[in-house]
Write a protein that holds these residues in place. Structure first.
Motif, PDB file in Angstrom:
ATOM      1  N   ALA A 173       0.876  -1.178   0.000  1.00  0.00           N
ATOM      2  CA  ALA A 173       0.000   0.000   0.000  1.00  0.00           C
ATOM      3  C   ALA A 173       0.909   1.223   0.000  1.00  0.00           C
ATOM      4  CB  ALA A 173      -0.899  -0.001   1.232  1.00  0.00           C
ATOM      5  N   TYR A 181     -11.617  -4.200   2.872  1.00  0.00           N
ATOM      6  CA  TYR A 181     -10.805  -3.521   3.893  1.00  0.00           C
ATOM      7  C   TYR A 181     -11.250  -3.843   5.312  1.00  0.00           C
ATOM      8  CZ  TYR A 181      -9.351  -0.719  -0.093  1.00  0.00           C
ATOM      9  OH  TYR A 181      -8.851  -0.318  -1.308  1.00  0.00           O
ATOM     10  N   GLY A 182     -10.386  -3.472   6.275  1.00  0.00           N
ATOM     11  CA  GLY A 182     -10.826  -3.359   7.650  1.00  0.00           C
ATOM     12  C   GLY A 182     -11.698  -2.113   7.734  1.00  0.00           C
ATOM     13  N   GLU A 210     -12.794  -6.882  10.060  1.00  0.00           N
ATOM     14  CA  GLU A 210     -12.040  -7.160   8.835  1.00  0.00           C
ATOM     15  C   GLU A 210     -12.972  -7.584   7.692  1.00  0.00           C
ATOM     16  OE1 GLU A 210      -9.049  -6.491   8.141  1.00  0.00           O
ATOM     17  OE2 GLU A 210      -8.436  -7.740   6.472  1.00  0.00           O
ATOM     18  N   LYS A 211     -12.877  -6.888   6.593  1.00  0.00           N
ATOM     19  CA  LYS A 211     -13.566  -7.226   5.343  1.00  0.00           C
ATOM     20  C   LYS A 211     -15.021  -7.676   5.541  1.00  0.00           C
ATOM     21  CE  LYS A 211      -9.248  -8.044   2.926  1.00  0.00           C
ATOM     22  NZ  LYS A 211      -8.112  -8.368   3.749  1.00  0.00           N
ATOM     23  N   VAL A 256      -9.645   1.043   6.866  1.00  0.00           N
ATOM     24  CA  VAL A 256      -8.256   1.042   7.342  1.00  0.00           C
ATOM     25  C   VAL A 256      -7.326   1.094   6.128  1.00  0.00           C
ATOM     26  CG1 VAL A 256      -6.541  -0.312   8.598  1.00  0.00           C
ATOM     27  CG2 VAL A 256      -8.920  -0.266   9.391  1.00  0.00           C
ATOM     28  N   ALA A 257      -6.362   2.037   6.176  1.00  0.00           N
ATOM     29  CA  ALA A 257      -5.606   2.372   4.965  1.00  0.00           C
ATOM     30  C   ALA A 257      -4.185   1.794   4.889  1.00  0.00           C
ATOM     31  CB  ALA A 257      -5.544   3.887   4.828  1.00  0.00           C
ATOM     32  N   GLY A 258      -3.784   0.955   5.829  1.00  0.00           N
ATOM     33  CA  GLY A 258      -2.476   0.306   5.676  1.00  0.00           C
ATOM     34  C   GLY A 258      -1.332   0.939   6.445  1.00  0.00           C
ATOM     35  N   TYR A 305      -0.385   1.866  10.605  1.00  0.00           N
ATOM     36  CA  TYR A 305      -0.822   1.698  11.983  1.00  0.00           C
ATOM     37  C   TYR A 305       0.322   2.161  12.891  1.00  0.00           C
ATOM     38  CZ  TYR A 305      -3.468  -2.075   9.595  1.00  0.00           C
ATOM     39  OH  TYR A 305      -4.235  -2.823   8.722  1.00  0.00           O
ATOM     40  N   GLN A 361      -5.442 -12.249  11.469  1.00  0.00           N
ATOM     41  CA  GLN A 361      -5.647 -10.867  11.026  1.00  0.00           C
ATOM     42  C   GLN A 361      -5.315  -9.887  12.133  1.00  0.00           C
ATOM     43  OE1 GLN A 361      -6.396 -10.109   7.977  1.00  0.00           O
ATOM     44  NE2 GLN A 361      -7.078 -12.092   7.179  1.00  0.00           N
ATOM     45  N   THR A 393      -6.475  -6.956  12.258  1.00  0.00           N
ATOM     46  CA  THR A 393      -7.754  -6.319  12.591  1.00  0.00           C
ATOM     47  C   THR A 393      -8.463  -7.056  13.725  1.00  0.00           C
ATOM     48  OG1 THR A 393      -7.948  -5.647  10.292  1.00  0.00           O
ATOM     49  CG2 THR A 393      -9.952  -5.537  11.598  1.00  0.00           C
TER      50      THR A 393
HETATM   51  C1  G1P Z   1      -5.030  -5.415   4.878  1.00  0.00           C
HETATM   52  C2  G1P Z   1      -5.787  -5.301   6.209  1.00  0.00           C
HETATM   53  C3  G1P Z   1      -7.063  -4.493   6.016  1.00  0.00           C
HETATM   54  C4  G1P Z   1      -6.704  -3.131   5.471  1.00  0.00           C
HETATM   55  C5  G1P Z   1      -5.915  -3.290   4.154  1.00  0.00           C
HETATM   56  C6  G1P Z   1      -5.410  -1.947   3.682  1.00  0.00           C
HETATM   57  O1  G1P Z   1      -5.775  -6.197   3.982  1.00  0.00           O
HETATM   58  O2  G1P Z   1      -6.060  -6.605   6.675  1.00  0.00           O
HETATM   59  O3  G1P Z   1      -7.716  -4.349   7.257  1.00  0.00           O
HETATM   60  O4  G1P Z   1      -7.861  -2.364   5.251  1.00  0.00           O
HETATM   61  O5  G1P Z   1      -4.779  -4.143   4.334  1.00  0.00           O
HETATM   62  O6  G1P Z   1      -4.598  -2.086   2.569  1.00  0.00           O
HETATM   63  P1  G1P Z   1      -5.096  -6.848   2.651  1.00  0.00           P
HETATM   64  O7  G1P Z   1      -5.002  -5.732   1.668  1.00  0.00           O
HETATM   65  O8  G1P Z   1      -3.746  -7.342   3.077  1.00  0.00           O
HETATM   66  O9  G1P Z   1      -6.023  -7.923   2.223  1.00  0.00           O
END
Ligand code: G1P
Length: 293
Positions: free
Chosen positions: A128, A169-170, A191-192, A204-206, A208, A230, A232
């Protein structure tokens, strides 16, 4: 409080990007002239972090090999490579740990527990990439201030997405109305979620910032979405117990690029090529020609 450490989980298999991710992690895919992971590390250096630990998947050495040029200059000559120079001048140390099996981002973070030790730390997802977030006052620095001001357990970066996207996303439930605020307290995080169950469109944008307490919660959290551990879910347990998580909004001008699938990757690559100081204009003309026929 000065945060020094960051963990970059980069151990996913990138299945949606096969075959380009067959032998290299998606974090090594180029965005314009640089691999994505370099852009993430540059963002962290800009926020003042000096210790970076990248979690890679077993047997995939491309990221480690790539960073090794920073210490030996890889034959490029450090003066020709501003990234290598920045790593050396700012005394940034990049280390690596392996995640033996793809058991999720939460499990990848547990591999970095020893590195983190007892300090609050940043987690920056390696797939991200966020642009327009230069210090001072960049996203990670604002999150750091929020943690400092509130003494909370965790700060998660968020942005509002279209309702159709929430299941990628979260998603957080804010306490009170978050509109117009820079940050707000989180009541819950999931989560998702399926679209019809999503508590909001705030995703949630990646990025923390976490207190090391998160590791105790990760240890106790069972596998969740996709059978993986996860982050999240661990945050969810923590917020239910302790009510001490804040969310920081990304600002207008801060843009996020995912590398999850080929459409997202194509968009990101085009964005970085178009913004290249040397060839951006020519790329733009070329694209215009292609589109206009
Ligand atoms: C992960 C997190 C998710 C978050 C996202 C942002 O998901 O688990 O909560 O919103 O990154 O990029 P992933 O993209 O790894 O499936």
């Amino acid at each position: 409080m000065t945060i020094r450490k960051a963990v970059i989980p980069a151990a996913g298999l990138g299945g949606l990007l096969y075959p380009i991710t067959k032998v290299q992690p998606k974090e090594m895919l180029p965005l314009g002239r640089k691999p994505a992971v370099q852009l993430v590390v540059e963002e962290l250096i800009g926020a003042g972090l000096t210790e970076v630990c990248i979690v890679t998947s077993r047997g995939r050495r491309a990221i480690e090999d790539y960073f090794s040029f920073a210490s030996d200059d890889g034959g490029f000559g450090a003066d020709r490579d501003t990234f290598a120079t920045a790593l050396v001048e700012k005394r940034v140390h990049v280390s690596f740990v392996e995640q033996p099996e793809p058991r999720g981002m939460g499990e990848a973070l547990l591999r970095a527990r020893e590195f983190v030790d007892d300090e609050p730390f940043v987690v920056a997802l390696g797939d991200a990439v966020i642009t327009g977030t230069q210090a001072p006052g960049g996203l990670v620095q604002r999150m750091e201030h929020t943690m400092e001001a509130t003494g909370c357990d965790a700060v998660v970066a968020v942005r509002t997405v279209d309702r159709a996207q929430v299941s990628q996303y979260g998603v957080v439930t804010p306490i009170g109305a978050p509109a117009g605020k820079a940050h707000f307290m989180v009541a819950d995080i999931v989560e998702k979620p399926p679209i019809e169950e999503a508590p909001s469109t705030i995703a949630v944008a990646g990025r923390y910032i976490l207190q090391p307490l998160i590791f105790d919660y990760l240890e106790e959290t069972p596998p969740g979405f996709g059978g993986e551990l996860q982050l999240t879910d661990a945050l969810r347990r923590m917020v239910h117990d302790r009510e001490s998580i804040w969310a920081e909004f990304m600002r207008p001008g801060e843009r996020r690029f995912d590398l999850g699938n080929f459409l997202q990757y194509s968009r990101a690559f085009i964005h970085f090529s178009l913004n290249d100081p040397e060839v951006g204009l020519s790329v733009k003309e070329y694209l215009q020609q292609l589109v206009m026929g």
